[in-house]
Design a protein around this motif. Structure first.
Motif, PDB file in Angstrom:
ATOM      1  N   ARG A  15     -53.390  20.362 -81.042  1.00 35.34           N
ATOM      2  CA  ARG A  15     -54.020  19.499 -82.287  1.00 35.34           C
ATOM      3  C   ARG A  15     -55.341  20.949 -81.962  1.00 35.34           C
ATOM      4  O   ARG A  15     -56.148  20.498 -81.093  1.00 35.34           O
ATOM      5  N   VAL A  16     -55.259  20.562 -83.955  1.00 32.59           N
ATOM      6  CA  VAL A  16     -56.520  20.952 -83.898  1.00 32.59           C
ATOM      7  C   VAL A  16     -57.234  20.610 -85.061  1.00 32.59           C
ATOM      8  O   VAL A  16     -56.776  19.573 -86.029  1.00 32.59           O
ATOM      9  N   CYS A  17     -58.740  20.564 -85.368  1.00 26.33           N
ATOM     10  CA  CYS A  17     -59.457  19.731 -86.091  1.00 26.33           C
ATOM     11  C   CYS A  17     -59.270  20.182 -87.354  1.00 26.33           C
ATOM     12  O   CYS A  17     -59.195  21.769 -87.359  1.00 26.33           O
ATOM     13  N   PHE A  18     -59.101  19.395 -88.417  1.00 26.09           N
ATOM     14  CA  PHE A  18     -59.055  20.381 -89.949  1.00 26.09           C
ATOM     15  C   PHE A  18     -60.556  20.854 -89.875  1.00 26.09           C
ATOM     16  O   PHE A  18     -60.230  21.841 -90.752  1.00 26.09           O
ATOM     17  N   ALA A  19     -61.877  20.626 -89.529  1.00 23.90           N
ATOM     18  CA  ALA A  19     -62.490  21.600 -89.898  1.00 23.90           C
ATOM     19  C   ALA A  19     -62.985  23.185 -89.225  1.00 23.90           C
ATOM     20  O   ALA A  19     -63.134  23.769 -89.718  1.00 23.90           O
ATOM     21  N   ALA A  20     -62.332  23.029 -88.391  1.00 23.81           N
ATOM     22  CA  ALA A  20     -62.013  24.850 -87.175  1.00 23.81           C
ATOM     23  C   ALA A  20     -60.548  25.202 -87.235  1.00 23.81           C
ATOM     24  O   ALA A  20     -60.308  26.226 -86.962  1.00 23.81           O
ATOM     25  N   PHE A  21     -59.795  24.715 -88.262  1.00 23.11           N
ATOM     26  CA  PHE A  21     -58.494  24.522 -88.497  1.00 23.11           C
ATOM     27  C   PHE A  21     -57.739  26.369 -88.955  1.00 23.11           C
ATOM     28  O   PHE A  21     -57.243  27.250 -88.259  1.00 23.11           O
ATOM     29  N   LEU A  25     -56.023  29.149 -86.835  1.00 10.70           N
ATOM     30  CA  LEU A  25     -55.312  30.313 -87.196  1.00 10.70           C
ATOM     31  C   LEU A  25     -55.339  31.499 -86.894  1.00 10.70           C
ATOM     32  O   LEU A  25     -54.980  32.497 -86.918  1.00 10.70           O
ATOM     33  N   LEU A  26     -56.593  32.099 -88.110  1.00 10.09           N
ATOM     34  CA  LEU A  26     -56.954  32.829 -87.999  1.00 10.09           C
ATOM     35  C   LEU A  26     -56.859  34.547 -86.147  1.00 10.09           C
ATOM     36  O   LEU A  26     -56.410  35.212 -86.294  1.00 10.09           O
ATOM     37  N   GLY A  27     -57.194  32.743 -84.934  1.00  8.10           N
ATOM     38  CA  GLY A  27     -57.564  33.301 -83.805  1.00  8.10           C
ATOM     39  C   GLY A  27     -56.226  33.194 -83.078  1.00  8.10           C
ATOM     40  O   GLY A  27     -56.192  34.338 -81.699  1.00  8.10           O
ATOM     41  N   ASN A  28     -55.308  32.851 -83.746  1.00  4.40           N
ATOM     42  CA  ASN A  28     -54.198  32.371 -83.238  1.00  4.40           C
ATOM     43  C   ASN A  28     -52.332  32.584 -83.557  1.00  4.40           C
ATOM     44  O   ASN A  28     -51.342  32.897 -82.889  1.00  4.40           O
ATOM     45  N   VAL A  29     -52.802  33.110 -84.716  1.00  2.59           N
ATOM     46  CA  VAL A  29     -51.215  32.957 -85.375  1.00  2.59           C
ATOM     47  C   VAL A  29     -51.166  34.568 -86.167  1.00  2.59           C
ATOM     48  O   VAL A  29     -52.426  34.540 -86.960  1.00  2.59           O
ATOM     49  N   ALA A  30     -50.119  35.659 -85.668  1.00  2.00           N
ATOM     50  CA  ALA A  30     -50.379  36.680 -86.614  1.00  2.00           C
ATOM     51  C   ALA A  30     -49.809  36.763 -88.110  1.00  2.00           C
ATOM     52  O   ALA A  30     -50.354  37.236 -89.311  1.00  2.00           O
ATOM     53  N   THR A  31     -48.355  35.998 -88.301  1.00  2.00           N
ATOM     54  CA  THR A  31     -47.624  36.101 -89.222  1.00  2.00           C
ATOM     55  C   THR A  31     -47.723  35.284 -89.942  1.00  2.00           C
ATOM     56  O   THR A  31     -47.711  33.676 -88.992  1.00  2.00           O
ATOM     57  N   VAL A 228     -65.088  44.324 -96.390  1.00  2.00           N
ATOM     58  CA  VAL A 228     -64.626  45.238 -94.970  1.00  2.00           C
ATOM     59  C   VAL A 228     -63.374  45.496 -94.647  1.00  2.00           C
ATOM     60  O   VAL A 228     -62.662  45.071 -95.173  1.00  2.00           O
ATOM     61  N   ARG A 229     -63.849  46.488 -94.285  1.00  2.00           N
ATOM     62  CA  ARG A 229     -62.354  47.418 -93.039  1.00  2.00           C
ATOM     63  C   ARG A 229     -61.650  46.582 -91.946  1.00  2.00           C
ATOM     64  O   ARG A 229     -62.289  47.197 -91.285  1.00  2.00           O
ATOM     65  N   LEU A 230     -61.414  46.203 -92.084  1.00  2.00           N
ATOM     66  CA  LEU A 230     -60.939  45.510 -90.829  1.00  2.00           C
ATOM     67  C   LEU A 230     -59.802  46.320 -89.745  1.00  2.00           C
ATOM     68  O   LEU A 230     -60.005  45.980 -88.861  1.00  2.00           O
ATOM     69  N   GLY A 231     -59.369  47.105 -90.888  1.00  2.00           N
ATOM     70  CA  GLY A 231     -58.760  47.714 -89.551  1.00  2.00           C
ATOM     71  C   GLY A 231     -59.438  49.072 -88.688  1.00  2.00           C
ATOM     72  O   GLY A 231     -58.915  49.305 -88.049  1.00  2.00           O
ATOM     73  N   GLU A 232     -60.954  48.653 -89.287  1.00  3.49           N
ATOM     74  CA  GLU A 232     -61.637  49.766 -88.452  1.00  3.49           C
ATOM     75  C   GLU A 232     -62.549  48.478 -87.008  1.00  3.49           C
ATOM     76  O   GLU A 232     -63.777  49.238 -86.514  1.00  3.49           O
ATOM     77  N   LEU A 233     -62.668  47.719 -87.413  1.00  3.89           N
ATOM     78  CA  LEU A 233     -62.953  47.000 -86.208  1.00  3.89           C
ATOM     79  C   LEU A 233     -62.249  46.266 -84.790  1.00  3.89           C
ATOM     80  O   LEU A 233     -61.176  46.283 -84.866  1.00  3.89           O
ATOM     81  N   ASP A 234     -63.154  45.744 -84.309  1.00  5.72           N
ATOM     82  CA  ASP A 234     -62.327  45.683 -82.891  1.00  5.72           C
ATOM     83  C   ASP A 234     -62.127  44.679 -82.480  1.00  5.72           C
ATOM     84  O   ASP A 234     -63.019  44.270 -82.229  1.00  5.72           O
ATOM     85  N   PHE A 235     -60.684  43.678 -82.324  1.00  9.10           N
ATOM     86  CA  PHE A 235     -61.194  42.069 -82.742  1.00  9.10           C
ATOM     87  C   PHE A 235     -60.995  41.527 -80.681  1.00  9.10           C
ATOM     88  O   PHE A 235     -60.911  40.426 -80.677  1.00  9.10           O
ATOM     89  N   ALA A 236     -60.671  42.826 -80.486  1.00  9.00           N
ATOM     90  CA  ALA A 236     -60.501  42.765 -78.548  1.00  9.00           C
ATOM     91  C   ALA A 236     -61.129  41.406 -77.884  1.00  9.00           C
ATOM     92  O   ALA A 236     -63.029  41.935 -78.234  1.00  9.00           O
TER      93      ALA A 236
END
Length: 263
Positions: A15-21, A25-31, A228-236
């Motif tokens: 269950r996800v609040c619409f304001a935080a969706f 989504l970006l933090g939990n779903v890859a494709t 922003v070159r996302l491939g050069e950032l560490d999201f770990a």
């Protein structure tokens, strides 16, 4: 008798609040495929406690390097659409926008020749005929409403790709920037329903390049794009690490003074 309460959600439902969706989504779903097949069956987006203004919908456009979809709630029901038309704006619902494109089937990518078979001579010459460029787009809506912006984006993009298909990433970006500029909303030009609602404007613009792992953005005041070159950032995730962010605007108009180059 009524239909009764809806069935309980499946076990393990998120269950996800619409304001935080978006962030969730970006933090939990890859494709998009993962979203469709694994996440949506066990997802409930919790809407606002206070209903949104009449007619306003909850909807998101979601893209990866292979698929483009629109997720929206209509009458409390989640709906996922394949966005094959490559356009998306606000209300009404997405399928309404799709059907509305049929109302502009008279538009054409070709030079208008509709008067050729009825040409007559007059004191100003043969007529009717096109007297300048752009008449193939006559009837394309130019206002700032969501339906008109949807139509404008779709037909301009389709015609541009048909007549002058981009041959490189830079040419694709140039086309996308031009399309976004055609639906840019200047502050004060769109009427407000009430003083408290404020004015609608294009606060910022973004370009997403999933395959290239790049994200471009600009603010209202400056036409200068930042990348922003996302491939050069560490999201770990790292313990104790604070979130990093950038302001959307840099406080300038993005104007370069080149006077010295002419001296």
């Amino acid at each position: 008798r009524g239909a009764g309460p809806p069935p309980p959600p499946p076990a393990g439902t998120s269950r996800v609040c619409f304001a935080a969706f978006t962030a969730w989504l970006l933090g939990n779903v890859a494709t998009v495929r993962e979203l469709r097949e694994e996440v949506l069956p066990r997802l409930r987006v919790v809407g606002p406690v206070v209903p949104l203004p009449s007619g306003d919908l909850l909807h998101w456009t979601i893209d990866d390097e292979r698929e483009h979809v629109v997720l929206e709630y209509l009458d409390g029901e989640m709906r996922l659409h394949n966005n094959t038309v490559g356009a998306f704006t606000n209300d009404p619902d997405f399928t309404w926008h799709l059907r509305n494109l049929n109302n502009f089937a008279n538009l054409s990518p070709d030079w208008p020749k509709g008067g050729e078979r009825i040409t007559v001579q007059s004191e100003v010459g043969a007529l009717p005929h096109a007297v300048g460029h752009g008449f193939n787009l006559l009837g394309l809506p130019g206002d700032a409403s969501p339906p008109s912006r949807f139509v404008r984006l779709f037909f301009q993009r389709q015609y541009a790709v048909l007549r002058a298909p981009p041959a490189s990433l830079n040419e694709s970006l140039s086309l996308a920037i031009g399309l976004l500029s055609s639906v840019f909303i200047s502050q004060g030009t769109v009427a407000s329903a009430s003083p408290a609602a404020g004015f609608e404007l294009t606060q910022y613009s973004v370009l997403k390049l999933p395959a290239a792992r790049q994200f471009l953005f600009r603010d209202y005041a400056s036409p200068r794009w930042r990348r922003v070159r996302l491939g050069e950032l560490d999201f770990a995730p790292r313990a104790g690490a604070s979130a990093r962010s950038l302001p959307v605007g840099d406080g300038t108009l993005g104007v370069e003074d080149v006077t010295a180059k002419l001296g």
